[in-house]
Design a protein around this motif. Structure first.
Motif, PDB file in Angstrom:
ATOM      1  N   ASP A  36       0.853  -1.189   0.000  1.00  0.00           N
ATOM      2  CA  ASP A  36       0.000   0.000   0.000  1.00  0.00           C
ATOM      3  C   ASP A  36       0.892   1.243   0.000  1.00  0.00           C
ATOM      4  OD1 ASP A  36      -1.700   2.158   0.629  1.00  0.00           O
ATOM      5  OD2 ASP A  36      -3.091   0.841   1.701  1.00  0.00           O
ATOM      6  N   PHE A  37       0.991   1.898  -1.156  1.00  0.00           N
ATOM      7  CA  PHE A  37       1.846   3.090  -1.255  1.00  0.00           C
ATOM      8  C   PHE A  37       1.221   4.292  -0.557  1.00  0.00           C
ATOM      9  CE2 PHE A  37       4.082   0.645  -4.443  1.00  0.00           C
ATOM     10  CZ  PHE A  37       5.388   1.106  -4.339  1.00  0.00           C
ATOM     11  N   ASP A  38      -0.103   4.353  -0.496  1.00  0.00           N
ATOM     12  CA  ASP A  38      -0.739   5.485   0.182  1.00  0.00           C
ATOM     13  C   ASP A  38      -0.417   5.464   1.674  1.00  0.00           C
ATOM     14  OD1 ASP A  38      -1.876   6.437  -2.171  1.00  0.00           O
ATOM     15  OD2 ASP A  38      -3.682   5.205  -1.934  1.00  0.00           O
ATOM     16  N   LYS A  39      -0.513   4.296   2.279  1.00  0.00           N
ATOM     17  CA  LYS A  39      -0.190   4.163   3.706  1.00  0.00           C
ATOM     18  C   LYS A  39       1.294   3.914   3.950  1.00  0.00           C
ATOM     19  CE  LYS A  39      -4.630   2.177   5.169  1.00  0.00           C
ATOM     20  NZ  LYS A  39      -5.264   0.983   5.805  1.00  0.00           N
ATOM     21  N   GLN A  40       2.041   3.639   2.875  1.00  0.00           N
ATOM     22  CA  GLN A  40       3.441   3.217   2.986  1.00  0.00           C
ATOM     23  C   GLN A  40       3.546   2.055   3.982  1.00  0.00           C
ATOM     24  OE1 GLN A  40       6.098   6.570   3.572  1.00  0.00           O
ATOM     25  NE2 GLN A  40       5.865   7.186   1.439  1.00  0.00           N
ATOM     26  N   GLN A  41       2.828   0.990   3.633  1.00  0.00           N
ATOM     27  CA  GLN A  41       2.724  -0.139   4.547  1.00  0.00           C
ATOM     28  C   GLN A  41       2.597  -1.449   3.764  1.00  0.00           C
ATOM     29  OE1 GLN A  41      -1.027  -0.769   6.921  1.00  0.00           O
ATOM     30  NE2 GLN A  41       0.357  -0.398   8.654  1.00  0.00           N
ATOM     31  N   ILE A  42       3.240  -2.480   4.287  1.00  0.00           N
ATOM     32  CA  ILE A  42       3.040  -3.842   3.807  1.00  0.00           C
ATOM     33  C   ILE A  42       2.208  -4.574   4.850  1.00  0.00           C
ATOM     34  CG2 ILE A  42       4.141  -6.032   3.195  1.00  0.00           C
ATOM     35  CD1 ILE A  42       6.630  -4.468   2.400  1.00  0.00           C
ATOM     36  N   THR A  43       1.112  -5.176   4.408  1.00  0.00           N
ATOM     37  CA  THR A  43       0.332  -6.055   5.286  1.00  0.00           C
ATOM     38  C   THR A  43       0.379  -7.451   4.705  1.00  0.00           C
ATOM     39  OG1 THR A  43      -1.720  -5.565   4.106  1.00  0.00           O
ATOM     40  CG2 THR A  43      -1.211  -4.220   6.028  1.00  0.00           C
ATOM     41  N   GLY A  44       0.353  -8.446   5.576  1.00  0.00           N
ATOM     42  CA  GLY A  44       0.458  -9.792   5.028  1.00  0.00           C
ATOM     43  C   GLY A  44       0.231 -10.875   6.050  1.00  0.00           C
ATOM     44  N   THR A  45       0.207 -12.088   5.522  1.00  0.00           N
ATOM     45  CA  THR A  45       0.214 -13.287   6.345  1.00  0.00           C
ATOM     46  C   THR A  45       1.323 -14.193   5.837  1.00  0.00           C
ATOM     47  OG1 THR A  45      -1.379 -14.427   4.917  1.00  0.00           O
ATOM     48  CG2 THR A  45      -2.265 -13.228   6.823  1.00  0.00           C
ATOM     49  N   GLY A  46       1.838 -15.016   6.729  1.00  0.00           N
ATOM     50  CA  GLY A  46       2.827 -16.009   6.356  1.00  0.00           C
ATOM     51  C   GLY A  46       2.473 -17.337   6.981  1.00  0.00           C
ATOM     52  N   VAL A  47       2.484 -18.402   6.179  1.00  0.00           N
ATOM     53  CA  VAL A  47       2.293 -19.761   6.702  1.00  0.00           C
ATOM     54  C   VAL A  47       3.680 -20.388   6.795  1.00  0.00           C
ATOM     55  CG1 VAL A  47       1.180 -21.994   6.374  1.00  0.00           C
ATOM     56  CG2 VAL A  47       0.024 -19.891   5.619  1.00  0.00           C
ATOM     57  N   TYR A  48       4.129 -20.610   8.027  1.00  0.00           N
ATOM     58  CA  TYR A  48       5.498 -21.036   8.314  1.00  0.00           C
ATOM     59  C   TYR A  48       5.513 -22.533   8.615  1.00  0.00           C
ATOM     60  CZ  TYR A  48       6.473 -16.037   8.876  1.00  0.00           C
ATOM     61  OH  TYR A  48       6.608 -14.686   8.672  1.00  0.00           O
ATOM     62  N   ARG A  49       6.202 -23.287   7.774  1.00  0.00           N
ATOM     63  CA  ARG A  49       6.345 -24.729   8.017  1.00  0.00           C
ATOM     64  C   ARG A  49       7.564 -24.975   8.898  1.00  0.00           C
ATOM     65  NH1 ARG A  49       5.706 -27.133   2.009  1.00  0.00           N
ATOM     66  NH2 ARG A  49       3.923 -25.829   1.394  1.00  0.00           N
ATOM     67  N   LEU A  50       7.374 -25.827   9.897  1.00  0.00           N
ATOM     68  CA  LEU A  50       8.387 -26.029  10.925  1.00  0.00           C
ATOM     69  C   LEU A  50       8.927 -27.441  10.947  1.00  0.00           C
ATOM     70  CD1 LEU A  50       6.494 -24.401  13.940  1.00  0.00           C
ATOM     71  CD2 LEU A  50       8.054 -23.251  12.359  1.00  0.00           C
ATOM     72  N   GLU A  51      10.150 -27.532  11.422  1.00  0.00           N
ATOM     73  CA  GLU A  51      10.665 -28.789  11.956  1.00  0.00           C
ATOM     74  C   GLU A  51      11.072 -28.501  13.389  1.00  0.00           C
ATOM     75  OE1 GLU A  51      13.879 -30.442   9.747  1.00  0.00           O
ATOM     76  OE2 GLU A  51      12.651 -30.905   7.990  1.00  0.00           O
ATOM     77  N   HIS A  52      10.683 -29.385  14.334  1.00  0.00           N
ATOM     78  CA  HIS A  52      11.010 -29.081  15.720  1.00  0.00           C
ATOM     79  C   HIS A  52      11.188 -30.357  16.524  1.00  0.00           C
ATOM     80  CE1 HIS A  52       6.805 -29.871  17.054  1.00  0.00           C
ATOM     81  NE2 HIS A  52       6.488 -29.364  15.879  1.00  0.00           N
ATOM     82  N   SER A  53      11.882 -30.171  17.633  1.00  0.00           N
ATOM     83  CA  SER A  53      12.086 -31.276  18.580  1.00  0.00           C
ATOM     84  C   SER A  53      10.897 -31.300  19.532  1.00  0.00           C
ATOM     85  CB  SER A  53      13.396 -31.072  19.342  1.00  0.00           C
ATOM     86  OG  SER A  53      13.310 -29.880  20.103  1.00  0.00           O
ATOM     87  N   GLN A  54      11.079 -31.833  20.696  1.00  0.00           N
ATOM     88  CA  GLN A  54       9.976 -31.904  21.653  1.00  0.00           C
ATOM     89  C   GLN A  54       9.724 -30.564  22.346  1.00  0.00           C
ATOM     90  OE1 GLN A  54       7.968 -34.701  21.966  1.00  0.00           O
ATOM     91  NE2 GLN A  54       9.173 -35.147  20.124  1.00  0.00           N
ATOM     92  N   ARG A  55      10.539 -29.553  22.036  1.00  0.00           N
ATOM     93  CA  ARG A  55      10.276 -28.232  22.602  1.00  0.00           C
ATOM     94  C   ARG A  55       8.930 -27.723  22.095  1.00  0.00           C
ATOM     95  NH1 ARG A  55      13.327 -25.930  26.622  1.00  0.00           N
ATOM     96  NH2 ARG A  55      12.872 -23.893  25.708  1.00  0.00           N
ATOM     97  N   LEU A  56       8.182 -27.063  22.937  1.00  0.00           N
ATOM     98  CA  LEU A  56       6.822 -26.656  22.589  1.00  0.00           C
ATOM     99  C   LEU A  56       6.734 -25.150  22.360  1.00  0.00           C
ATOM    100  CD1 LEU A  56       4.799 -28.954  24.998  1.00  0.00           C
ATOM    101  CD2 LEU A  56       5.524 -29.360  22.647  1.00  0.00           C
ATOM    102  N   GLU A  57       7.711 -24.628  21.621  1.00  0.00           N
ATOM    103  CA  GLU A  57       7.744 -23.201  21.340  1.00  0.00           C
ATOM    104  C   GLU A  57       8.598 -22.962  20.104  1.00  0.00           C
ATOM    105  OE1 GLU A  57       8.568 -19.479  24.208  1.00  0.00           O
ATOM    106  OE2 GLU A  57      10.359 -20.702  23.851  1.00  0.00           O
ATOM    107  N   VAL A  58       8.169 -22.012  19.272  1.00  0.00           N
ATOM    108  CA  VAL A  58       9.016 -21.533  18.179  1.00  0.00           C
ATOM    109  C   VAL A  58       9.259 -20.051  18.412  1.00  0.00           C
ATOM    110  CG1 VAL A  58       7.047 -21.064  16.629  1.00  0.00           C
ATOM    111  CG2 VAL A  58       9.337 -21.394  15.675  1.00  0.00           C
TER     112      VAL A  58
END
Length: 600
Positions: A36-58
């Motif tokens: 958005d050039f009027d607001k000079q802003q990027i808005t968005g979503t991201g779907v992040y694919r993970l690999e993780h151990s037994q830790r329950l936090e990214v």
């Protein structure tokens, strides 16, 4: 390579990232972004694919970025998240609880006016003066200011991005790119090779494309495109020369984007799409070693990446060395030696500047708690190159080339730290040869300030005649009587650097009348000349200085010129007056440096 060491590197924790990739790491992201050039802003979503151990936090890195909501996998409900207290330089840790079975995290976000990676340009700041422009600069740790990420060069991921822009503009990314605009302003980008976050890039403007080879082309504003395509006509030859040295180019296309002059660097090696400053368009192809440099990054940096910014020399030292091998292959040994000699002068100057902080002249840096941009000096570039040239001289070019080629092939799409590199050097090249180990003296180069004793400096035979002409001038020969016909940019730079201090106004004037330095269209030449003009109070160059500082945002030129102004009795007031006009044209990478200079 020998099987004595693993071909998989597991780097240590990055001091410039909150993320803990050894516990939960990003592997792929699908972004959906609206510009958005009027607001000079990027808005968005991201779907992040993970690999993780037994830790329950990214944990992800964010800075001056608004997080709207977070969801796990396909769950409709929003997930709780926390943001740590801000840390200087680093921003905040975005902590997201996950389940043992969690595979994706979806994050909605929007940028803020403080996003340091983004530069929004008004139409009058572009070549065409009609359409706005946006570009990003993510290196070193600014990707986190325009999208959430694990902002460490040790984390690599693939991505796609749906990008929505005004229909009269064209977006480009470090990915597979369109070559022309479409009707609805919606584009899909794909990057199938895993990259670190600092190589994420986005540019949006009134851009057109022209090919300069079957794998290479140039994007630029229509007003700039003809000069750019002429300037970069040898890009495909550079690519072929690079492949002949160190193996196949693994990124598909290699294209260039010429940005508006506010871009803070000479170039940025965003994969598939190098961002380049217009200041290298000299209309005689004399400054294109910068393109060879960014192309070389397709191997050193993009393919094998420094694991942390403390290991920055592994990116830049290799790239300077490789760049000059490309230029030697295309234009001959003497040409490359001129580049090495000018680089050595730059290195000596940097060693003097950093005399009060000698640890900053080691190749292995200690940047914890500091802005990693502080490591962006000629130490990483020229001392790193000098070290690699030294190794080549000790083992012979053929043997060293095979080592480097195997290094890129074995560790491709991985991150490398200094400790592991030295192990590889020891086992694959030194291989138990005690005499060779002593000659190479790697620990002294890497962990000791300055340059080890007894190392031969580069010598460009082509500069011998320049020194001769300089001596004639210093002994009274008028500039017009000097033999300067057909001098290259590099020879003129050597001449200008050799003028010495304390030049009289008459001496400055006779040089300017003979060679028109003040009005030169070559940015490298005019930048050195303007430094002489400041130091010697040469008033006829004042208007050109203000024009140059107001329109050019390349930090390499800005810092020495502002520094020279600040060293004059009335210079601080003058520097501030110019900076007040110029600052809106500079990217945050440049303003953060110059703000500090002017506040001291």
């Amino acid at each position: 390579m020998s099987q004595t060491i693993s071909s998989t590197i597991q780097p240590n924790q990055d001091p410039h990232s909150f993320s803990k990739p050894q516990e939960a790491v990003l592997k792929h992201v699908d972004w959906d972004l609206t510009i958005d050039f009027d607001k000079q802003q990027i808005t968005g979503t991201g779907v992040y694919r993970l690999e993780h151990s037994q830790r329950l936090e990214v944990i992800l890195d964010v800075k001056d970025l608004t997080i709207l909501w977070v969801k796990l996998d396909d769950a409709p409900s929003e997930e709780e998240f926390t943001l740590s207290a801000p840390v200087k330089h680093l921003g905040q840790a975005l902590r997201i609880p996950i389940q043992k079975h969690t595979r994706t995290v979806t994050i909605a976000f929007e940028t803020t006016p403080q996003a340091a990676a983004l530069q929004w340009l008004a139409p009058e700041q572009t070549a065409g003066k009609v359409h706005p422009f946006l570009f990003t600069q993510s290196q070193a740790i600014l990707a986190r200011t325009w999208l959430p990420c694990q902002d460490s060069p040790s984390v690599r991921f693939t991505y796609t991005a749906k990008v929505k822009v005004p229909s009269h503009l064209l977006p480009l990314m470090s990915a597979d790119n369109p070559q022309q605009k479409n009707a609805n302003g919606e584009y899909l980008f794909q990057m199938d090779q895993p990259i670190p976050s600092y190589l994420l890039s986005l540019a949006v403007g009134n851009l057109e494309f022209a090919p300069v080879g079957h794998r290479c082309g140039v994007y630029a504003e229509p007003e700039t495109l003809p000069d750019a395509t002429y300037e970069f006509a040898d890009t495909e030859k550079m690519l072929e020369a690079a492949e002949a040295l160190y193996g196949p180019y693994l990124w598909g296309r290699y294209d260039l984007l010429v940005l508006p002059p506010s871009f803070p660097f000479g170039g940025m090696e965003n994969p598939k799409l190098t961002f380049a400053t217009p200041t290298i368009i000299a209309k005689d192809r004399s400054l294109t070693s910068l393109i060879a440099h960014e192309l070389a990054h397709s191997w050193s940096g993009n393919l094998v990446t420094n694991a942390t910014w403390n290991d920055f020399w592994l990116n830049e030292g290799f790239t300077v060395y490789f760049e000059r091998r490309i230029m030697e292959a295309l234009y001959g040994h003497d040409y490359a030696e001129m580049l090495h000699t000018l680089g050595y002068q730059d290195l000596q100057h940097t060693l003097q500047e950093l005399a009060a902080t000698p640890q900053d002249t080691c190749l292995k840096l200690q940047l914890e708690g500091r802005d990693p941009d502080e490591g962006l000096t000629e130490i990483a570039y020229e001392k790193g190159n000098y070290f690699l040239r030294h190794i080549e001289q000790q083992v012979g070019r053929q043997r060293f080339d095979q080592f480097v080629k195997n290094y890129f092939s074995t560790y491709k799409f991985q991150s490398m730290d200094t400790t592991h590199f030295l192990e590889i050097l020891e086992k694959e090249l030194i291989n138990g040869d005690e005499a060779l180990r002593e000659k190479i003296n790697a620990n002294a180069w890497v962990y000791t300030p300055g340059i080890p004793e007894g190392v031969e400096a580069p010598h460009a035979a082509a500069f011998d005649r320049i020194r001769e002409q300089l001596q004639h001038w210093k002994e009274g020969t008028p500039p017009a009587a000097l033999h300067t016909q057909d001098w290259s940019t590099h020879e003129w730079l050597y001449f200008l650097r050799g003028l010495g201090p304390n030049l009289t106004k008459d001496k400055m004037q006779e040089l300017d009348q003979a060679y028109s330095f003040t009005q030169s269209g070559n940015s490298e030449i005019v930048a050195v000349w303007l430094q002489h003009a400041i130091e010697n109070d040469y008033a006829p160059a004042n208007a050109r200085l203000e024009e140059f500082l107001t329109h050019v945002g390349r930090r390499k030129f800005l810092v020495p010129l502002y520094k020279a102004l600040l060293e004059k009795p009335d210079g601080r007031q003058r520097a501030k007056a110019i900076y007040e006009k110029a600052r809106p044209n500079y990217h945050a990478v440049a303003t953060s440096t110059i703000d500090d200079m002017l506040q001291k």
